[in-house]
Motif scaffolding. Sequence first.
Motif, PDB file in Angstrom:
ATOM      1  N   SER A 137       1.107   6.451   2.909  1.00  0.00           N
ATOM      2  CA  SER A 137      -0.479   6.150   2.906  1.00  0.00           C
ATOM      3  C   SER A 137      -1.160   6.319   4.426  1.00  0.00           C
ATOM      4  N   ALA A 178      -5.801   7.549   5.242  1.00  0.00           N
ATOM      5  CA  ALA A 178      -6.743   7.101   4.258  1.00  0.00           C
ATOM      6  C   ALA A 178      -7.470   5.768   4.899  1.00  0.00           C
ATOM      7  N   SER A 180      -0.949  -0.391  -4.533  1.00  0.00           N
ATOM      8  CA  SER A 180      -1.815   0.808  -3.652  1.00  0.00           C
ATOM      9  C   SER A 180      -3.291   0.741  -4.016  1.00  0.00           C
ATOM     10  N   PHE A 239      -9.984   9.097  -2.710  1.00  0.00           N
ATOM     11  CA  PHE A 239      -8.261   9.062  -3.344  1.00  0.00           C
ATOM     12  C   PHE A 239      -8.019   7.967  -4.349  1.00  0.00           C
ATOM     13  N   GLY A 262       4.280   3.092  -3.813  1.00  0.00           N
ATOM     14  CA  GLY A 262       3.362   3.412  -4.995  1.00  0.00           C
ATOM     15  C   GLY A 262       4.121   4.486  -5.732  1.00  0.00           C
ATOM     16  N   LEU A 263       2.896   5.037  -6.628  1.00  0.00           N
ATOM     17  CA  LEU A 263       3.345   6.330  -7.240  1.00  0.00           C
ATOM     18  C   LEU A 263       3.979   7.372  -6.343  1.00  0.00           C
ATOM     19  N   GLY A 264       3.757   7.588  -5.111  1.00  0.00           N
ATOM     20  CA  GLY A 264       4.243   8.543  -4.331  1.00  0.00           C
ATOM     21  C   GLY A 264       5.668   8.202  -4.487  1.00  0.00           C
ATOM     22  N   ASN A 265       6.167   7.023  -4.350  1.00  0.00           N
ATOM     23  CA  ASN A 265       7.838   6.745  -4.314  1.00  0.00           C
ATOM     24  C   ASN A 265       8.318   6.807  -5.574  1.00  0.00           C
ATOM     25  N   SER A 281       0.703  -1.065   0.137  1.00  0.00           N
ATOM     26  CA  SER A 281      -0.041  -0.155   0.148  1.00  0.00           C
ATOM     27  C   SER A 281       0.800   1.264   0.032  1.00  0.00           C
ATOM     28  N   ALA A 282       2.037   1.069   0.876  1.00  0.00           N
ATOM     29  CA  ALA A 282       2.700   2.491   1.058  1.00  0.00           C
ATOM     30  C   ALA A 282       3.628   2.741  -0.409  1.00  0.00           C
ATOM     31  N   TYR A 286      -6.141   8.406  -7.807  1.00  0.00           N
ATOM     32  CA  TYR A 286      -4.986   7.477  -8.134  1.00  0.00           C
ATOM     33  C   TYR A 286      -5.183   6.798  -9.234  1.00  0.00           C
ATOM     34  N   PHE A 298       1.535  11.058   1.945  1.00  0.00           N
ATOM     35  CA  PHE A 298       1.311  10.421   0.659  1.00  0.00           C
ATOM     36  C   PHE A 298       1.882   9.039   0.643  1.00  0.00           C
ATOM     37  N   SER A 299       3.056   9.235   0.825  1.00  0.00           N
ATOM     38  CA  SER A 299       4.013   8.098   0.404  1.00  0.00           C
ATOM     39  C   SER A 299       3.741   6.934   1.460  1.00  0.00           C
ATOM     40  N   SER A 343      -4.920  -1.679  -1.916  1.00  0.00           N
ATOM     41  CA  SER A 343      -5.112  -1.342  -0.453  1.00  0.00           C
ATOM     42  C   SER A 343      -6.336  -0.357  -0.428  1.00  0.00           C
ATOM     43  N   LEU A 344      -6.572   0.628  -1.706  1.00  0.00           N
ATOM     44  CA  LEU A 344      -7.555   1.565  -1.189  1.00  0.00           C
ATOM     45  C   LEU A 344      -9.236   0.906  -1.508  1.00  0.00           C
ATOM     46  N   ALA A 347      -6.070   2.672   4.844  1.00  0.00           N
ATOM     47  CA  ALA A 347      -5.470   1.507   4.250  1.00  0.00           C
ATOM     48  C   ALA A 347      -4.731   0.756   5.149  1.00  0.00           C
TER      49      ALA A 347
END
Length: 423
Positions: free
Chosen positions: A215, A218, A306, A86, A23-26, A20-21, A90, A212-213, A309-310, A220
């Motif tokens: 998670s 939200a 991610s 979210f 993701g696109l954030g990273n 989950s953590a 996403y 964001f990164s 998880s959402l 999750a």
Amino acid sequence: MAQDKSSLGRLGVVLAAAGSAVGLGNIWKFPYMTGENGGAAFLIIYLACVLFFGVPLMSTEFYVGRQGLKKWPWIRPMTAIFSLLFLSFYLIVTGWCLHYLFHSVVGTLAHLDSSALDSFFVDYVSGAVWLPILWVFVAILLTAIVEFAGVKSGIERVCKVMMPLLFVILIVLIIRGLTLPGSMDGVKFLFEPDFSKVSPKVILNAMGQCFFSLSIGAGALATYSGYMSREQNIVGTVEQVVGIDTIVAILAGVAIFPAVFALGINPSEGPQLVFVSLPSVFNGMAGGYIFQLLFFLLLTIAALSSTISLLETQLNFYVPRLGWKRSTAIIVCSLVVFVIASLAICSTLLFDVLDNLVSIYMLPMGGMIFSVYVGWICPKEDVICQLTPSSGRRSVALCLYGLIRYAIPPIILLIFLNALGVF
Ligand code: PHE
């Protein structure tokens, strides 16, 4: 928040939460935020935010997920709504990743020069809407398929394969980037801080990136920690998840910046960095086709773990609370999310509202509510014991509790007031 306590093993919880953590954030956001906010100085502030906000806030969510929400049950529907909004946002970016993955496989990207890559991106995001809508549909379909397989044979199995694969791809890309002539400037940019670049805005950006990164906010993480056994140490698990997320972000930076500098590209390109600049980096290197493909595969895998998880966070509300069948909940939630994402693709205004809402307000608000609940409403001794069941680390739990109760809520409030333009 548990549905079936026995269904995730100790490693399963860590990998699902890390899925989950990470993701696109990273891989999409962290590199462009670092590029825009001055490189190493941003990285250092980001790491401080992870330590002082990320670890305590993730611990609150894990605690709430395992303990349940006896006193503030309204947090559950709130996280169902947050994760719905979210996910709608996403999925649009996940659609970009799928589009780019497809065009790396068929080889289109490999034939475009940098101005053609620019128009390729602009045409996709502001051209005919059916194409982004189609990719959003594919993204939600893939997510729903994993959800249909269930938590154990779907999510846990997929994360156990995806997470190691992600590391392997990152390492391959790093080796390629570092062996390019001129790549050391990129390493310097990432690791040699220039604090003259630091401003309040850089600090706010680092904080937002941390939420964001990791998670946070939200629901999750709370969803997955519902599957944790009583004996499992919350802080220990949080350290592992935060560690994996942070390592992946830094590795993504090491994979991207040396190559970007080696090919003389501006690192502060913003959200387009990995969609416009990076493909031209790949096109300029030997073996670019395969590295391009691996990169977009990496991005898509990270995004999908991610989105899973959402969606699971929403099911975790509708199935036990409203008594829906899991399959019904998957179909209904997927359809609702698909419709919202499609509307946001058709309307730039709605996209911007959604983007601002999720990036600036929603996650910090969720984080603040979790920290007030755990710091002020839940019994202190229970929180401390659950954070670190072994008495040896009680002082760590006490420090985290202090941050959760006294420091984090007022700081998040200040962030809000600032975002609202109050000062
Ligand atoms: N942490 C994910 C990422 O880095 C995004 C996310 C936020 C996922 C909140 C779930 C909940 O891309």
